[in-house]
Design a protein around this motif. Structure first.
Motif, PDB file in Angstrom:
ATOM      1  N   TYR A 224       0.869  -1.174   0.000  1.00  0.00           N
ATOM      2  CA  TYR A 224       0.000   0.000   0.000  1.00  0.00           C
ATOM      3  C   TYR A 224       0.904   1.221   0.000  1.00  0.00           C
ATOM      4  O   TYR A 224       1.725   1.388   0.902  1.00  0.00           O
TER       5      TYR A 224
ATOM      6  N   LEU B 227       3.044   0.932   3.315  1.00  0.00           N
ATOM      7  CA  LEU B 227       2.929  -0.228   4.200  1.00  0.00           C
ATOM      8  C   LEU B 227       3.145  -1.492   3.384  1.00  0.00           C
ATOM      9  O   LEU B 227       2.617  -1.616   2.274  1.00  0.00           O
TER      10      LEU B 227
ATOM     11  N   VAL C   8       2.417  -5.498   3.660  1.00  0.00           N
ATOM     12  CA  VAL C   8       1.525  -6.348   4.449  1.00  0.00           C
ATOM     13  C   VAL C   8       1.642  -7.804   3.993  1.00  0.00           C
ATOM     14  O   VAL C   8       1.608  -8.101   2.780  1.00  0.00           O
TER      15      VAL C   8
ATOM     16  N   ARG D 132      -1.746 -11.005   7.491  1.00  0.00           N
ATOM     17  CA  ARG D 132      -2.246  -9.627   7.455  1.00  0.00           C
ATOM     18  C   ARG D 132      -1.407  -8.686   8.321  1.00  0.00           C
ATOM     19  O   ARG D 132      -1.752  -7.516   8.496  1.00  0.00           O
TER      20      ARG D 132
ATOM     21  N   VAL E  76       1.457  -6.104   9.339  1.00  0.00           N
ATOM     22  CA  VAL E  76       2.244  -5.079   8.661  1.00  0.00           C
ATOM     23  C   VAL E  76       3.714  -5.410   8.883  1.00  0.00           C
ATOM     24  O   VAL E  76       4.212  -5.368  10.013  1.00  0.00           O
TER      25      VAL E  76
ATOM     26  N   LYS F 154      -3.015  -5.056   9.021  1.00  0.00           N
ATOM     27  CA  LYS F 154      -3.526  -3.967   8.181  1.00  0.00           C
ATOM     28  C   LYS F 154      -4.911  -3.552   8.659  1.00  0.00           C
ATOM     29  O   LYS F 154      -5.255  -2.357   8.648  1.00  0.00           O
TER      30      LYS F 154
END
Length: 453
Positions: free
Chosen positions: A367, A389, A391, A396, A398, A425
């Motif tokens: 992201y 980020l 991930v 899930r 980070v 996330k």
């Protein structure tokens, strides 16, 4: 066997002082030898003076922005001697604090060089020998100059940059690491004509590629003449300055040539190998998870071990050493998810994995958002910030957070808590944005920009 001390620390930097203070405060007999100034690289010729120079260099940009916001601002030349005088006074103040804190804890400070003779003996510069049950090596690292470049004696390193007598009108920074990039931004902000050579394809090797490219673009936009794939072929001292010929054929004259091409552990001549301590290829002291060398009585913490070269890490290693050896609690220093900041302009804060590291290990989602924050958009300033980020698609969690923005160092300290805790996330998504801020973007990125399967 009776020893003069329970602990002898070589090096009065942040790691050595912390270990000495804790041990002496616990009632043990501790001595410390420091050949230069108490406080070490960070306080005397590293993080602290550099950050103060960063502050000083930012005002030229603030003034220009202020004009566009409606202020009648006129900025003159930077007064280097006035700043330098205040800087040296501050460093002396901090040096005094380090000295007093250690002495108040009961540490005996010996202001001279010490070398290792054998597993329990050190030799001071005046020839005195001292024995200790445990020896802690915390001498840090030092910048180096490549001896293969003709005329290299005319260049300086980050050790000397704070003491140059005059503000340079033209400066060449050689290197592409964080120290080189920080000083390029500093002198550009102070008004010097700033050039940076780096022999690699992109600056900040080892950091996130997207962030590296973003910073390189911004540095260039702000006026730093950045030349990658370029190195110095030779230097010559001339009447009008230092003449430099680059490997790409360009020639130029500078007032100062600053080499920031890396640092090496300061183990040369310390007597460690003669005492049986194993060193690595770059001279680093090889230690286990408890900072112990192959010689049971000798330990090492901080940059001299070339693990993670950050002051807070050295302090954590020192605390773990104290707990292990004198607290009876075997403790490993935690080197996972260490946040860090590069004080370029804008700053770069990072914690966890880069995109390249993460995608090499597992499926990840990325992201990322780059945009003009409102304070720049209002005055039609094109400088963009970046939030990113990485991930893990399965857990899930980070895995990494990267921020390129003003005050990114402050932001990454807080984001680092979440990443270290294993936040997902969805945890980020569930956090309400603080509006209007730049940092709200970190909880507003809903769709991945890239997916690596």
């Amino acid at each position: 066997m009776d020893f003069d001390y329970d602990l002898f620390v070589i090096g009065g930097g942040s790691g050595g002082v912390r270990a000495a203070r804790l041990t002496a405060a616990g009632g043990r007999k501790v001595a410390m030898a420091e050949e230069f100034r108490m406080g070490g690289t960070c306080v005397i010729r590293g993080c602290v003076p550099k950050k103060l120079m960063v502050f000083a260099s930012q005002f030229s940009g603030h003034a220009e922005d202020g004009k566009k916001y409606g202020w009648d601002i006129r900025i003159g030349a930077f007064d280097w001697p006035a700043f330098q005088q205040k800087l040296q006074a501050e460093l002396s103040r901090l040096e005094g604090i380090y000295t007093r804190n250690a002495e108040n804890a009961g540490v005996e400070i010996l202001h001279q060089r010490a070398t290792v003779k054998d597993p329990h003996t050190v030799v001071l510069a005046d020839g005195t020998e001292k024995t200790a049950k445990h020896i802690l090596v915390a001498v840090g690292g030092k910048p180096f100059l490549p001896d293969t470049v003709p005329g290299i004696e005319h260049a300086i390193t980050s050790n000397e940059i704070f003491d140059i007598p005059e503000m340079p009108r033209r400066i060449l920074i050689v290197g592409g690491g964080y120290i080189a990039c920080e000083f390029a931004c500093i002198f550009n902000g102070l008004g010097a004509e700033t050039t940076q050579y780096y022999r690699g394809a992109q600056i900040l090797r080892g950091f996130d590629d997207e962030a590296r490219g973003h910073i390189a673009e911004l540095i260039s936009e702000q006026g730093v003449a950045l030349h990658v794939g370029t190195d110095v072929e030779r230097l010559e001292k001339r009447e009008d300055g230092i003449w430099v010929k680059a490997t790409d054929g360009r020639e130029a004259v500078f007032d100062v040539v600053l080499y920031a091409t890396g640092r090496k552990p300061a183990t040369k001549g310390l007597g460690l190998e003669e005492a049986g301590v194993k060193l690595g290829r770059m001279g680093e002291v090889l230690v286990d998870d408890y900072s112990q060398t192959n010689v049971p009585s000798i330990f090492a913490v901080g940059d001299v071990t070339d693990r993670i070269q950050l002051t807070p890490v050295a302090i954590r290693e020192a605390v773990a050493f104290h707990e292990t050896v004198f607290g009876g609690i075997p403790t490993k220093a935690d080197h996972a998810c260490v946040p860090s900041a590069i004080f370029t302009q804008p700053e770069y804060g990072a914690v966890g994995m880069t995109e390249e590291q993460a995608r090499a290990e597992r499926p990840v989602e990325v992201y990322s958002a780059a945009f003009r924050p409102m304070q720049n958009a209002f005055i039609e300033k094109n400088h963009r910030v970046m939030f990113k980020l990485i991930v893990c698609r399965e857990s899930r969690k980070v895995l990494g957070c990267h921020i390129v923005a003003p005050q990114a160092g402050e932001m990454i300290q807080l984001a680092g808590v979440a990443v270290k805790m294993g936040a997902t996330k969805e945890d980020f998504d569930a956090t309400v944005a603080v509006h209007p801020t730049m940092a709200e973007e970190i909880v507003l990125m809903k769709e991945p920009t890239r997916v690596h399967k």
